[in-house]
Design a protein around this motif. Structure first.
Motif: not given
Length: 494
Positions: A32-56
């Protein structure tokens, strides 16, 4: 209670159950702890990718330029999770991409060619941000899914039309991959717990069944008549230890019962022999005495005058007297074996007694070419014994040795020594005769058992009885063709 095997087995099973439950609980907790950490990190990765695209889109720079010119990595720690970032227009043209193979190309005629999103291998999509009352018509090649997506998109409205920022994740960062990895890890932990429990159970079963194996061996030995066998207890205090102790006690009691049966059997035989000896002595000795006296009278009164006939007459009467004496000696053997002992114990010098017994056979030894001698080894203590009874026992053993050599010559020794620090004396009568067969050794001291055609089977029985009457022991060792050794031990005189 803890000494009971059943209680300890139940406690072990309870401990194994708690162990399995605890391991599974820990595995679930860390999952459960690993899944929670994975989901959080995945959300961060998605937001970082979206932010890169929007800034472009807002800056007019290409994605790779923004990524390389940024003072800090725009994707940060999420860079390894994001496989690609794309910007797609309404018509499905890829306007920009981190993958050089998918960026627009300038043609020789100054026109621009775009890679269609439908022409690349794009995983199923899901919206990165849930917008209310919006169900856009996506360009061809952008397929959505409600299951585990491999990419996320964000629609962005610009002055040039609608654009879609697509963040493609690596295949190893999907939820399905993570769940498979966790399932495999959970399976490995479960197998490890099962292996541990199996080993512990095997150890318990081995400890439990080992006494059963010893009991099986002991039962087989006891069934074969070996009552001296004792099953090892190994200090156990559970049911198996109690069963082992009870088995050993039963074996001891059976051995004592067998000894009592043997003593009772010998006592019954002694009674029968005593009655037989009394009857023989009463019914036969009187006629034998009369025959013996009559023979003496015939030799003195009715001897023929003819020398030749007189010699023959003397030979016949002498032979008759010898036969009468032989019958009388057999009767004496019966009486000596069956009657209670009448001993007159006195300190006896064994060397003198053995030398006196051997002296009777000097002529026979010379005629039979037998080297007969008495050997004294070290200090030999005196013994408290009836001199005549001990002398008779030694004579019987010496006679047995001469008969074993069948007149072919050999060696016969009476070896005297002390043992147990002078508290006992040892007499060994050793001959180099034909020996005794292994199947006959256990029977040589039984009355009426003899391997000789003319033997009565009482000689060695009388010897054993005389030794027992003196609180001594007698044993025999023999090898066919090499000889026999009778060993007597007697307590020393105090």
């Amino acid at each position: 209670m803890l000494n009971s095997f059943r209680v300890r087995l139940l406690l072990l099973l309870a401990a194994l159950l708690l162990l399995a439950w605890g391991v599974q609980l820990l595995v679930n907790f860390f999952s459960v702890r690993s899944n929670t950490r994975f989901i959080v990190e995945q959300q961060k990765a998605i937001m970082a990718g979206v932010a890169l695209g929007v800034n472009s889109l807002s800056s007019g720079l290409y994605l790779d330029q923004m990524r390389d010119q940024a003072p800090q990595p725009l994707l940060g720690e999420q860079f390894e999770r994001v496989k690609n970032v794309l910007i797609v227009d309404d018509e499905g043209n890829i306007k920009d991409s981190l993958d050089e193979k998918q960026v627009p190309r300038l043609n020789p005629d100054k026109s621009i060619s775009y890679v269609k999103v439908k022409d690349i291998s794009l995983p199923p999509l899901r919206s990165a941000v849930k917008l209310p009352n919006e169900n856009p018509q996506l360009p061809e090649g952008m397929l959505t899914t409600a299951d585990d997506p491999g990419a996320f998109y964000l629609p962005v409205t610009t002055t040039n039309g609608r654009r879609y920022v697509i963040v493609v994740l690596g295949p190893e960062n999907s939820l399905m991959t993570i769940f498979r990895r966790q399932a495999l890890r959970s399976l490995l932990y479960t197998l490890a717990v099962l292996l541990v429990t199996t080993c512990l159970t095997a150890i318990v079963v081995w400890r439990f069944t080992r006494p059963i194996k010893f009991l099986s061996i002991g039962a087989r030995r006891v069934a074969d008549g070996d009552f001296s066998f004792q099953v090892p207890t190994s200090g156990r205090h559970d049911e198996m230890g109690e069963l082992t102790e009870l088995f050993n006690e039963m074996t001891v009691k059976l051995g004592r019962t067998r000894e009592l049966e043997a003593q009772l059997y010998n006592a019954e035989k002694a009674v029968v022999v005593s009655r037989l000896a009394s009857a023989i002595a009463h019914e036969i000795r009187n006629p034998l005495n009369y025959i013996n006296l009559t023979l003496d009278h015939l030799r003195a009164t009715f001897a023929p005058a003819d020398p030749e006939k007189q010699e023959k007459f003397d030979g016949l009467t002498k032979q008759l007297k010898l036969e009468v004496a032989r019958i009388n000696s057999r009767i004496t053997e019966f009486l000596n074996y069956s009657r209670p002992p009448k001993l007159d114990p006195q300190p006896v010098d064994l060397f003198a007694a053995a030398s006196d017994a051997m002296r009777i056979f000097e002529v026979q030894a010379a005629e039979s070419n037998v080297d007969a001698r008495v050997v004294k080894q070290g200090a030999v203590p005196r013994v408290m014994a009836d001199g005549e009874s001990l002398r008779s026992a030694l004579i019987n053993l010496i006679i047995n040795g001469f008969q074993a050599m069948d007149g072919t010559g050999g060696k016969l020794s009476v070896v005297l020594s002390g043992e147990d620090d002078g508290r006992r004396a040892r007499i060994a009568v050793i001959d180099s005769g034909r020996g005794i067969a292994p199947e006959d050794i256990s029977k040589v001291f039984e009355p009426y058992y003899s391997t000789k055609e003319t033997g009565t089977g009482l000689g060695l029985a009388i010897v054993k009885k005389a030794v027992d009457d003196h609180d001594g022991t007698i044993s025999v060792k023999s090898k066919v063709g090499e000889g026999t050794t009778f060993t007597i031990t007697l307590p020393a005189a105090r």
